[in-house]
Write a protein that holds these residues in place. Sequence first.
Motif, mmCIF file in Angstrom:
data_model
loop_
_atom_site.group_PDB
_atom_site.id
_atom_site.type_symbol
_atom_site.label_atom_id
_atom_site.label_comp_id
_atom_site.label_asym_id
_atom_site.label_seq_id
_atom_site.Cartn_x
_atom_site.Cartn_y
_atom_site.Cartn_z
ATOM 1 N N PHE A 82 31.581 38.047 24.532
ATOM 2 C CA PHE A 82 30.958 36.818 24.256
ATOM 3 C C PHE A 82 30.066 36.296 25.541
ATOM 4 O O PHE A 82 30.332 37.035 26.479
ATOM 5 C CB PHE A 82 31.520 35.600 23.693
ATOM 6 N N THR A 83 29.175 35.618 25.392
ATOM 7 C CA THR A 83 28.456 34.945 26.657
ATOM 8 C C THR A 83 27.874 33.699 26.206
ATOM 9 O O THR A 83 27.437 33.216 24.943
ATOM 10 C CB THR A 83 27.344 35.786 26.761
ATOM 11 N N LEU A 84 28.028 32.745 27.058
ATOM 12 C CA LEU A 84 27.518 31.227 26.807
ATOM 13 C C LEU A 84 26.172 30.965 27.647
ATOM 14 O O LEU A 84 26.085 31.663 28.779
ATOM 15 C CB LEU A 84 28.791 30.324 27.288
ATOM 16 N N GLY A 85 25.430 29.941 27.264
ATOM 17 C CA GLY A 85 24.347 29.476 28.020
ATOM 18 C C GLY A 85 23.673 28.233 27.139
ATOM 19 O O GLY A 85 24.313 27.307 26.696
ATOM 20 N N SER A 86 22.287 28.441 27.419
ATOM 21 C CA SER A 86 21.610 27.188 26.750
ATOM 22 C C SER A 86 20.444 27.950 25.813
ATOM 23 O O SER A 86 19.982 29.061 26.149
ATOM 24 C CB SER A 86 20.752 26.264 27.777
ATOM 25 N N CYS A 87 19.897 27.038 24.956
ATOM 26 C CA CYS A 87 18.954 27.741 23.973
ATOM 27 C C CYS A 87 17.558 27.810 25.000
ATOM 28 O O CYS A 87 16.872 28.624 24.351
ATOM 29 C CB CYS A 87 18.597 26.499 22.859
ATOM 30 N N THR A 88 17.403 27.035 26.020
ATOM 31 C CA THR A 88 16.541 27.264 26.903
ATOM 32 C C THR A 88 16.366 28.732 27.533
ATOM 33 O O THR A 88 15.467 29.048 28.260
ATOM 34 C CB THR A 88 16.229 26.075 27.901
ATOM 35 N N ASP A 89 17.428 29.497 27.429
ATOM 36 C CA ASP A 89 17.545 30.853 28.054
ATOM 37 C C ASP A 89 16.536 31.686 27.647
ATOM 38 O O ASP A 89 16.373 32.752 28.186
ATOM 39 C CB ASP A 89 18.930 31.108 28.089
ATOM 40 N N PHE A 90 16.211 31.548 26.384
ATOM 41 C CA PHE A 90 15.441 32.539 25.658
ATOM 42 C C PHE A 90 14.082 31.548 24.905
ATOM 43 O O PHE A 90 14.088 30.532 24.897
ATOM 44 C CB PHE A 90 16.117 32.944 24.438
ATOM 45 N N ASP A 91 12.847 32.502 25.019
ATOM 46 C CA ASP A 91 11.785 31.884 24.546
ATOM 47 C C ASP A 91 11.703 31.285 23.008
ATOM 48 O O ASP A 91 12.427 31.831 22.259
ATOM 49 C CB ASP A 91 10.623 33.092 24.386
ATOM 50 N N PHE A 92 11.129 30.165 23.028
ATOM 51 C CA PHE A 92 11.028 29.268 22.010
ATOM 52 C C PHE A 92 12.329 28.813 21.429
ATOM 53 O O PHE A 92 12.708 28.161 20.336
ATOM 54 C CB PHE A 92 10.532 30.204 20.386
ATOM 55 N N GLY A 93 13.475 28.784 22.222
ATOM 56 C CA GLY A 93 14.788 28.090 21.875
ATOM 57 C C GLY A 93 14.946 26.669 21.687
ATOM 58 O O GLY A 93 15.353 26.085 20.916
ATOM 59 N N ALA A 94 14.162 26.131 22.622
ATOM 60 C CA ALA A 94 14.098 24.686 22.593
ATOM 61 C C ALA A 94 13.110 24.224 21.331
ATOM 62 O O ALA A 94 13.509 23.197 20.735
ATOM 63 C CB ALA A 94 13.139 24.079 23.910
ATOM 64 N N ASP A 95 12.186 24.845 21.181
ATOM 65 C CA ASP A 95 11.519 24.730 19.822
ATOM 66 C C ASP A 95 12.245 24.736 18.740
ATOM 67 O O ASP A 95 12.241 23.955 17.653
ATOM 68 C CB ASP A 95 10.045 25.678 19.601
ATOM 69 N N ALA A 96 13.094 25.818 18.758
ATOM 70 C CA ALA A 96 13.964 26.063 17.534
ATOM 71 C C ALA A 96 14.888 24.984 17.375
ATOM 72 O O ALA A 96 15.338 24.258 16.077
ATOM 73 C CB ALA A 96 14.808 27.276 17.604
ATOM 74 N N LEU A 97 15.282 24.297 18.473
ATOM 75 C CA LEU A 97 16.361 23.142 18.439
ATOM 76 C C LEU A 97 15.986 21.807 17.967
ATOM 77 O O LEU A 97 16.279 21.170 17.112
ATOM 78 C CB LEU A 97 16.887 22.866 20.049
ATOM 79 N N CYS A 98 14.543 21.822 18.376
ATOM 80 C CA CYS A 98 13.975 20.474 17.686
ATOM 81 C C CYS A 98 13.619 20.548 16.289
ATOM 82 O O CYS A 98 13.766 19.595 15.575
ATOM 83 C CB CYS A 98 12.701 20.199 18.541
ATOM 84 N N ILE A 99 13.057 21.832 15.862
ATOM 85 C CA ILE A 99 12.976 21.969 14.323
ATOM 86 C C ILE A 99 14.041 21.873 13.529
ATOM 87 O O ILE A 99 14.148 21.372 12.420
ATOM 88 C CB ILE A 99 12.404 23.335 14.254
ATOM 89 N N CYS A 100 15.344 22.215 13.998
ATOM 90 C CA CYS A 100 16.705 21.960 13.419
ATOM 91 C C CYS A 100 17.214 20.655 13.128
ATOM 92 O O CYS A 100 17.573 20.228 12.088
ATOM 93 C CB CYS A 100 17.908 22.983 14.048
ATOM 94 N N LYS A 101 16.936 19.926 14.199
ATOM 95 C CA LYS A 101 17.091 18.646 14.239
ATOM 96 C C LYS A 101 16.210 17.975 13.199
ATOM 97 O O LYS A 101 16.696 17.127 12.375
ATOM 98 C CB LYS A 101 16.772 17.880 15.616
ATOM 99 N N LEU A 102 15.023 18.273 12.983
ATOM 100 C CA LEU A 102 14.211 17.562 11.928
ATOM 101 C C LEU A 102 14.658 18.060 10.668
ATOM 102 O O LEU A 102 14.559 17.372 9.764
ATOM 103 C CB LEU A 102 12.909 18.040 12.361
ATOM 104 N N VAL A 103 14.725 19.416 10.437
ATOM 105 C CA VAL A 103 14.996 19.652 9.148
ATOM 106 C C VAL A 103 16.496 19.192 8.614
ATOM 107 O O VAL A 103 16.696 18.766 7.468
ATOM 108 C CB VAL A 103 15.248 21.496 9.010
ATOM 109 N N THR A 104 17.640 19.097 9.671
ATOM 110 C CA THR A 104 18.732 18.440 9.348
ATOM 111 C C THR A 104 18.407 17.133 8.607
ATOM 112 O O THR A 104 19.304 16.599 7.869
ATOM 113 C CB THR A 104 19.804 18.210 10.603
ATOM 114 N N LYS A 105 17.732 16.362 9.456
ATOM 115 C CA LYS A 105 17.542 14.993 8.913
ATOM 116 C C LYS A 105 16.891 14.815 7.597
ATOM 117 O O LYS A 105 17.513 14.185 6.777
ATOM 118 C CB LYS A 105 16.458 13.930 10.051
#
Length: 327
Positions: A82-105
Amino acid sequence: MSKITSSSCVRRMQHLKGVLSSGREIEHRLVRFGLPVLVARRLTKLVRILFSIKEFIRRRRMIRELEFSDKDHLRHLKINGFTLGSCTDFDFGADALCICKLVTKERLVEGNEIRAADRLHLVNLLRPEDLSNYPCLIKFATSEPLVALVSRYLNEVPILADIQLWWSSKNDTTVGSQQFHFDQEDYSTIRLYILINDVNPDSGPLNYFDKNVSQAIRKLVPKWYERISDQVLNELQVMGQVRQLTGSSGTLGILDTARCCHMGSRVKSGERLILMLHYTSFQSIKEPDSRNIGAVSENASLVTLITNDIERALLHHPSGMRVRTKL
């Protein structure tokens, strides 16, 4: 008479081809024939590779086309599983996080997925059309730094087997994936998790053992390929070494869920929201189930996002891959 015989042969050949294209079917038949499960798995893997040997070689060679510099994540994956980190470690990770929050709501307000779900501890909120409406999800899943990392770990360019957005609420069940287990698709398979909300020990986080502890569990539990109860693990005195994927929104975990014993979704309070990406071998022992990715190649707007051979390989699924339509 000759026409009837010829037609019968064609049908038999088509049936045989169908069987050989499905690892699940091959393994099932071998076990029914009387072979031990682990022997059946080895033979199934061999048949799967031989049945598509050119694709097997091609995907290994394609790794050389990927630029790679993320040696820290790869080192942790190889050593610990396993390895741990942040979504910002990879391209479009921050965008994917924002979209998931929107879809969840949107989905939690509508409630359709929750009402239709047959397992309330783990509800997939993502729909196939979301991949068209929010292409950054596919862009994130196929981004070169992420794909290069997964490919070097699996030693081939894999397939993107699925993308799901999981919602788990308070529950008192211990069923299915809430029990400790090893994923059975292959000898190694990668799942990437991004925490969409803050997750603490009471939120039903992913619980997992590292690769070395998991290997010890496999040696001590005869039927380790089935669900493993807490009682068994307590008797082995390994529960003190369990890890949890907790943290703030955007925390990322990448886990070899075939080599690391794990479970999740035992929510004591609050809720857990998590984006899950699944990568596995094209010749996996058991072709994975897909809830969302299976229809990508049929979606015209998504096909336009596929711009190179690596992305085509990621989204080129085996013919035997199962597509689930039920939530």
